[in-house]
Design a protein around this motif. Structure first.
Motif, short mmCIF file in Angstrom:
data_model
loop_
_atom_site.label_atom_id
_atom_site.label_comp_id
_atom_site.label_asym_id
_atom_site.label_seq_id
_atom_site.Cartn_x
_atom_site.Cartn_y
_atom_site.Cartn_z
N ARG A 162 -26.60 56.43 36.33
CA ARG A 162 -27.33 57.66 36.03
C ARG A 162 -27.83 58.36 37.29
O ARG A 162 -27.91 59.57 37.35
CB ARG A 162 -28.54 57.36 35.13
N HIS A 163 -28.15 57.58 38.31
CA HIS A 163 -28.68 58.16 39.54
C HIS A 163 -27.60 58.45 40.57
O HIS A 163 -27.91 58.85 41.69
CB HIS A 163 -29.74 57.24 40.15
N GLY A 164 -26.36 58.22 40.22
CA GLY A 164 -25.27 58.54 41.13
C GLY A 164 -25.24 57.68 42.38
O GLY A 164 -24.78 58.12 43.43
N LEU A 165 -25.72 56.43 42.27
CA LEU A 165 -25.63 55.54 43.44
C LEU A 165 -24.21 55.01 43.55
O LEU A 165 -23.45 55.02 42.59
CB LEU A 165 -26.60 54.35 43.28
N THR A 166 -23.88 54.49 44.74
CA THR A 166 -22.61 53.80 44.89
C THR A 166 -22.84 52.32 44.54
O THR A 166 -24.00 51.86 44.51
CB THR A 166 -22.10 53.87 46.35
N VAL A 167 -21.75 51.59 44.32
CA VAL A 167 -21.93 50.16 44.00
C VAL A 167 -22.61 49.45 45.18
O VAL A 167 -23.43 48.56 44.98
CB VAL A 167 -20.61 49.45 43.62
N GLY A 204 -2.32 43.55 48.90
CA GLY A 204 -1.51 43.23 50.07
C GLY A 204 -2.28 43.24 51.38
O GLY A 204 -1.66 43.15 52.44
N SER A 205 -3.60 43.36 51.32
CA SER A 205 -4.33 43.30 52.59
C SER A 205 -5.65 42.59 52.37
O SER A 205 -5.99 42.20 51.27
CB SER A 205 -4.56 44.71 53.14
N LYS A 206 -6.40 42.43 53.45
CA LYS A 206 -7.69 41.73 53.33
C LYS A 206 -8.86 42.72 53.35
O LYS A 206 -10.02 42.36 53.44
CB LYS A 206 -7.85 40.75 54.52
N GLU A 207 -8.52 44.01 53.25
CA GLU A 207 -9.58 45.02 53.31
C GLU A 207 -10.34 45.06 51.98
O GLU A 207 -9.73 45.12 50.90
CB GLU A 207 -8.98 46.39 53.60
N ARG A 208 -11.66 45.05 52.08
CA ARG A 208 -12.47 45.08 50.86
C ARG A 208 -12.64 46.51 50.38
O ARG A 208 -12.91 47.41 51.18
CB ARG A 208 -13.83 44.43 51.11
N GLU A 209 -12.48 46.69 49.09
CA GLU A 209 -12.65 48.02 48.51
C GLU A 209 -13.73 47.96 47.43
O GLU A 209 -13.99 46.91 46.85
CB GLU A 209 -11.34 48.51 47.88
N ALA A 210 -14.32 49.11 47.17
CA ALA A 210 -15.32 49.20 46.10
C ALA A 210 -14.92 50.33 45.16
O ALA A 210 -14.21 51.26 45.55
CB ALA A 210 -16.70 49.47 46.69
N LEU A 211 -15.37 50.20 43.94
CA LEU A 211 -15.02 51.20 42.93
C LEU A 211 -15.90 52.44 43.10
O LEU A 211 -17.11 52.33 43.27
CB LEU A 211 -15.26 50.59 41.55
N GLY A 238 -13.66 56.05 39.04
CA GLY A 238 -13.00 54.82 38.60
C GLY A 238 -11.88 54.39 39.52
O GLY A 238 -11.12 53.48 39.20
N GLU A 239 -11.77 55.04 40.71
CA GLU A 239 -10.74 54.66 41.68
C GLU A 239 -11.38 53.85 42.81
O GLU A 239 -12.59 53.93 43.02
CB GLU A 239 -10.07 55.92 42.27
N TYR A 240 -10.53 53.12 43.57
CA TYR A 240 -11.06 52.31 44.66
C TYR A 240 -11.04 53.10 45.97
O TYR A 240 -10.21 53.98 46.16
CB TYR A 240 -10.24 51.02 44.82
#
Ligand SMILES: NC(=O)c1ccc[n+]([C@@H]2O[C@H](COP(=O)([O-])OP(=O)(O)OC[C@H]3O[C@@H](n4cnc5c(N)ncnc54)[C@H](O)[C@@H]3O)[C@@H](O)[C@H]2O)c1
Length: 407
Positions: free
Chosen positions: A210-215, A296-303, A308-310
């Motif tokens: 609701r507050h538009g924060l990131t994960v 295919g990589s070790k890079e961390r991604e967040a939603l 809804g995309e990484y």
């Protein structure tokens, strides 16, 4: 003294079952771990995958402990539970599946032994409905937490038909073999920890949306600074399994009265949660949920919670900014959260002083360090503003004491 638990059978090799099996192996107890059957040429593959997952996740204190776990399938090997001293059920959260399994186990298990499962909000009465008297007398709910190696709490629920010695044996083995702190609970929906935990997880996740924060921002606050798991809220949902939201949260909501506050934060109704489940993005067990490693990589991604995309994960940097106070609870501290500053507020009491001085402040303080209204202040410098508490106490009594001293 003769050891009461010499062999354990764990049915269900998912996150919980495989973790519980690993923890028994850590305690030196041989374990039979069963799951649904795999392909013809490797029927034990799903159970073996559970052991491999625990090896990767360090569920075993030493990899050699994995040798104590033998694997098989429910279809082929269920009869081998006959010599188990403790049967732990940890299959999918589905009452009908569990009841069918219990009926099969009742015919196979060692007479006079006990058969406790690990379900969250399926109260014992429901689970044992229609079961034999002997089964009910040996049946205890043992609610473990994820990851079973590290989470100390185990809730124990005995029913009116449970033999006291069955509950006592399980409690003793949980404490001495598994190193758990056992808390007796009544047979109520979600027991104690999940009754609270499901609610705060729902509030934290929904308020972040609701507050538009990131994960990352949400997890930087609703994690270690809150005195709760350092995974943060979205990381914890990934760990628990997002697919459990409709099962665990849904059945808890279904059991709560309409006026219960939990209904105001219904995680099961969140479109993003539904979408993640529909697309199989259910957390760590599926290689991605709110966080993932880029394919295919070790890079961390967040939603990205809006699309809804990484995207690449960024460091929300919840680091102490002033006075170097420890992240679990110091007052007079601000947290930098990716571009804005979070400033804890003290809960002031009438009569002066703050709860910090009165001891046990951490959780009360953390509870004020909230994601939303009023707590997030952009760019406010410095530590916490605090009024001095008059010596001799606050309010009228404190003022009178000050006057006496001045005289
Ligand atoms: N994940 C948690 O944090 C947590 C915590 C405490 C309790 N629990 C409870 O533990 C139980 C297992 O949860 P989990 O997180 O390990 O789930 P999971 O999805 O990781 O594992 C469930 C297992 O059940 C097996 N299974 C599926 N259908 C089956 C069937 N018809 N018959 C037998 N087995 C079947 C699956 O192959 C899978 O290995 C559930 O009752 C859950 O509510 C989960």
């Amino acid at each position: 003294m003769e050891r009461a638990i010499r062999k354990v059978a764990v049915i269900g090799a998912g996150s919980m079952g495989s973790g519980i099996a690993a923890q028994f192996a850590n305690g030196g107890v041989p374990v039979l771990l069963l799951d649904v059957a795999g392909p013809e040429d490797d029927r034990a593959a799903p159970a073996r995958a559970g052991v491999e997952r625990q090896l990767k996740a360090q569920g075993f204190m030493d990899p050699s402990a994995a040798e104590l776990v033998s694997v098989g399938s429910i279809e082929d090997d269920l009869a081998a539970v006959a010599d188990a001293d403790w049967i732990v059920e940890a299959v999918v959260e589905d009452l009908a599946v569990k009841r069918r399994l219990f009926a099969r186990l009742d015919a196979l298990r060692k007479p006079g032994r006990w058969c406790p499962p690990t379900p969250p909000p399926s109260p014992l009465a429901q689970l044992t409905e229609g079961a034999s008297e002997a089964f009910r007398s040996d049946f205890v709910i043992t609610h473990f937490f994820n990851p079973p190696r590290h989470m100390r709490l185990m809730e124990l629920v005995a029913g009116p038909g449970t033999a006291p010695e069955a509950a006592a044996l399980v409690r003793d083995a949980a404490e001495t073999v598994l190193g758990k702190t056992v808390v007796d609970c009544r047979d109520t929906p979600a027991f104690i920890a999940n009754r609270l935990g499901c609610h705060w997880m729902s509030v934290a996740a929904i308020e972040a949306l609701r507050h538009g924060l990131t994960v990352e921002q949400a997890d930087a606050v609703a994690g270690a600074p809150f005195g709760v798991p350092r995974t943060g809220i979205f990381g914890l949902l990934d760990l628990v399994g997002i697919d459990l939201v409709p099962l665990v949260w849904g059945s808890l909501l279904g059991a709560l009265p309409a006026g219960d506050a939990h209904h105001r934060h219904d995680l099961t109704a969140e479109p993003l949660i539904r979408r993640l489940i529909a697309e199989g993005r259910i957390g760590r067990k599926a290689k991605g949920g709110f966080y993932r490693l880029a394919p295919g990589s070790k890079e961390r991604e967040a939603l990205n919670l809006s699309t809804g995309e990484y995207r690449p994960q960024v460091d929300a940097g919840a680091k102490p900014r002033s006075r170097g106070v420890d992240p679990a609870g110091g007052c007079g501290r601000t947290l930098r959260l990716g571009g804005f500053v979070q400033q804890p507020r003290l809960h002031r009491r009438r009569g002066g002083g703050d709860r910090r001085r009165r001891g046990g402040h951490r959780h009360r303080h953390a509870a004020r360090l909230w994601l939303g209204r009023g707590a997030v202040r952009a760019g406010r410098p410095g530590g916490l503003r605090r009024h001095r508490r008059p010596a001799g106490g606050g309010g009228a009594r404190g003022a009178a004491a000050s006057r006496r001293r001045r005289r």
